[in-house]
Design an enzyme around this catalytic site. Structure first.
Site, PDB file in Angstrom:
ATOM      1  CD  GLN A 160      28.101  -1.138  22.206  1.00  0.00           C
ATOM      2  OE1 GLN A 160      27.759  -1.475  21.320  1.00  0.00           O
ATOM      3  NE2 GLN A 160      27.980  -1.616  23.559  1.00  0.00           N
ATOM      4  CG  ASP A 166      32.059  -9.956  14.412  1.00  0.00           C
ATOM      5  OD1 ASP A 166      32.375 -10.457  13.056  1.00  0.00           O
ATOM      6  OD2 ASP A 166      32.080 -10.866  15.303  1.00  0.00           O
ATOM      7  N   GLY A 193      18.602  -4.575  24.434  1.00  0.00           N
ATOM      8  CA  GLY A 193      20.141  -4.380  24.707  1.00  0.00           C
ATOM      9  C   GLY A 193      20.626  -3.691  23.588  1.00  0.00           C
ATOM     10  CD  GLU A 245      15.787  -8.235  32.877  1.00  0.00           C
ATOM     11  OE1 GLU A 245      16.413  -9.119  32.625  1.00  0.00           O
ATOM     12  OE2 GLU A 245      16.340  -7.064  32.878  1.00  0.00           O
ATOM     13  CD  GLU A 259      25.545  -9.692  19.735  1.00  0.00           C
ATOM     14  OE1 GLU A 259      25.611 -10.483  20.549  1.00  0.00           O
ATOM     15  OE2 GLU A 259      26.796  -8.942  19.455  1.00  0.00           O
ATOM     16  CD  GLU A 268      28.541 -11.106  27.794  1.00  0.00           C
ATOM     17  OE1 GLU A 268      27.767 -10.528  26.994  1.00  0.00           O
ATOM     18  OE2 GLU A 268      29.786 -10.433  27.533  1.00  0.00           O
ATOM     19  CB  SER A 273      17.682  -9.892  29.298  1.00  0.00           C
ATOM     20  OG  SER A 273      18.011  -9.772  30.477  1.00  0.00           O
ATOM     21  CG  HIS A 417      32.812 -10.282  18.845  1.00  0.00           C
ATOM     22  ND1 HIS A 417      31.749 -10.393  17.941  1.00  0.00           N
ATOM     23  CD2 HIS A 417      32.153 -10.292  20.162  1.00  0.00           C
ATOM     24  CE1 HIS A 417      30.721 -10.281  18.482  1.00  0.00           C
ATOM     25  NE2 HIS A 417      31.106 -10.358  19.957  1.00  0.00           N
TER      26      HIS A 417
END
Length: 531
Positions: A160, A166, A193, A245, A259, A268, A273, A417
């Site tokens: 994190q 970044d 997320g 979900e 993000e 990913e 999602s 990043h």
């Protein structure tokens, strides 16, 4: 078997009234304030109603078999469904709950779903004594080993921190939110997320009425600590541990923030999602931050990179390695190295043609459309050189009502990043100035939360047709971080040359291939206000 590790939480209820199982009459009514407690016991979560000073509860609900329904802004109905031992009844019992106000009702509903979801996700026993084997849509698409590693990775503070540091990424998100306060002020926000919770805190700073921060990894616990440490904002943020979900929210969101971008935008598979969260939680015509994403691609020439990859397989050319001939594996090793996309920051002067772009509109795209992405390629070479592959990067637009803002990972721009990505072909192509280069970039999702990349480029020199193809795994890149600083634009390049190249939007075909080529528009951001 894991048991929820949440501490007991409690709410003061204005009044409750028990509803009879056989009629709408009430068995009893408590008009004085009642204490509602969420907690765990006997390996599963419970909801208890009683007096705050009493240790025993007048009514207790097993959250595994209970449902909560909203009857009005400050009134709800909680029902305990039939268990195996009591299945002859429609339900065991039900109570109507009167809250002090709508805000208290929302907080209670959110806590109810959070405790209930943690039980289901962590596999607490069902009424008949077996562990739940039901799968969500996420579980159907993603293999368990990949999901475990993914959530473990994002559950660590060091990763994190890498994203927080970044400053291009974090600073652009902050600016996009704060400059567009009008979109957040007094609105319900869902952070998809949430990670450390930083975007939720930004939304609260912008005046959000309430933010629901959904995070499936153990980072949810750190997010709670970080948010609690900012008391001026924490009262308007609720952290919910679970997958988008699977979790339930007490209200619809006016705006989503997330993000969800990975390498090449789609790695990913979190974009799926993000789209699912849109369909489940967002009100009609609600806003999404980010709103649109674009994948930019252009052919490049980099002799040094090509030789670096090719030379890795020289080891396998040895015929006398401790008396062993390694050459039978040389070809496989060579192909393996070229199957790795290269992640690094490269000089934009390596590009041999203007970039074209593939647009993904997060507000309208279907989740299934992200399973396979097909991008037709057509370029015009600007030099006489060898093409070694396809360079890729992305940007996203935060289409705010006040200030639309882009976050870009383009070569020549400040490095993020995400860096940039290059697909290197094992067989280069020779091209001349003005020569047409055609091909296809196809991204096919797989269950390891990533994509298989199929790339084909073709060019004709004289009467000779050259074609080179490659198959790469976006899940297994070659991280080549040899450049500490971003490459600056060449002195003879116009400052806006690169961005103008990005605004060439490629044809994006439907199944019938009927969508026409989109031309670049100087008012691209303004046009998106109508989305």
């Amino acid at each position: 078997m894991e048991v929820s590790k949440q501490k007991e939480s409690q709410f003061e209820i204005l009044s409750i009234a028990e509803v009879s199982a056989s009629s709408s009459d009430t068995s009893f009514c408590k008009s004085e304030p009642v204490c509602a407690r969420f907690g765990s016991g006997s390996g599963f979560s419970k909801l208890r109603f009683g007096q705050e000073s009493e240790t025993s509860a007048d009514i207790a609900f097993d959250l595994r078999i209970s449902q909560l329904f909203k009857l009005g802004p400050a009134e709800s109905l909680c029902i305990s469904e039939a268990s195996e031992a009591n299945k002859e009844k429609a339900y065991s019992r039900g109570i109507s709950i009167q809250f002090k106000n709508e805000e208290e009702s929302r907080a209670f509903h959110c806590a109810f779903e959070q405790w209930k979801t943690e039980v289901v996700v962590q596999g607490s026993p069902l009424p008949n004594g077996v562990v739940s084997t039901s799968k969500s849509k996420f579980d159907d698409k993603i293999e368990a080993s990949s999901a475990k590693m993914y959530f473990h990775y994002y559950g660590q503070l060091l990763h994190q921190q890498n994203m927080l540091q970044d400053f291009v990424r974090t600073g652009t998100y902050y600016a996009a939110v704060i400059e567009n306060r009008a979109d957040f002020l007094g609105r319900v926000v869902v952070d998809v997320g949430a990670g450390s919770g930083i975007l939720s805190l930004f939304a609260a700073q912008a005046g959000a009425k309430h933010v629901y921060a959904i995070e499936a990894s153990e980072m949810a616990e750190y997010a709670k600590k970080l948010i609690a440490g900012n008391p001026s904002l924490s009262e308007r943020i609720t952290v919910i541990k679970g997958k988008v979900e699977e979790v339930e929210l007490p209200v619809k969101a006016d705006i989503l923030i997330s993000e969800p971008m990975g390498t090449l935008l789609v790695n990913e598979r979190m974009l799926e999602s993000y789209v699912i969260a849109r369909d489940r939680f967002l009100v009609p015509n609600g806003k999404m931050f980010p709103t649109v994403g674009r994948i930019h691609v252009a052919p490049f020439s980099d002799e040094y990179l090509y030789m670096e990859i090719a030379n890795k397989a020289i080891f396998w050319q040895q015929q006398g390695y401790f008396g062993v001939d390694l050459t039978p594996l040389q070809r496989s090793a060579y192909e393996g190295y070229f199957s790795q996309p290269v992640v690094d920051a490269f000089d934009p002067r390596l590009l041999v043609a203007p970039a074209i772009s593939h647009v993904i509109n997060f507000t309208s795209i279907k989740e299934e459309d992200l399973y396979e992405i097909d991008i037709p390629l057509r370029f015009t070479s600007s030099a006489s050189t060898r093409i070694h592959g396809l360079a890729c990067w992305f940007d996203v637009l935060f289409n705010g009502s006040t200030v639309p803002r882009w976050l870009t990972t383009a070569p020549g721009a400040p490095t993020t990043h995400w860096y940039q990505l290059r697909c290197v072909l094992s067989q280069p192509l020779y091209v001349m100035p003005g020569q047409e280069i055609t091909g296809r970039l196809r991204l096919v999702s797989h269950k390891a939360q990533s994509y298989t990349i199929y790339l084909t480029l073709s060019a004709t020199v004289g009467d000779v047709l050259q074609t080179s193809s490659g198959k790469l795994d976006l899940k297994e890149p070659y991280y080549r971080m040899s450049q500490p600083q971003a490459y600056s634009l060449a002195q003879d390049q116009q400052p806006n040359q690169l961005l103008q190249a990005q605004d060439i939007l490629t044809q994006s075909r439907d199944e019938d291939g009927s969508v026409p080529v989109q031309q670049p528009s100087p008012n691209f951001c303004a046009e998106l206000h109508s989305l």
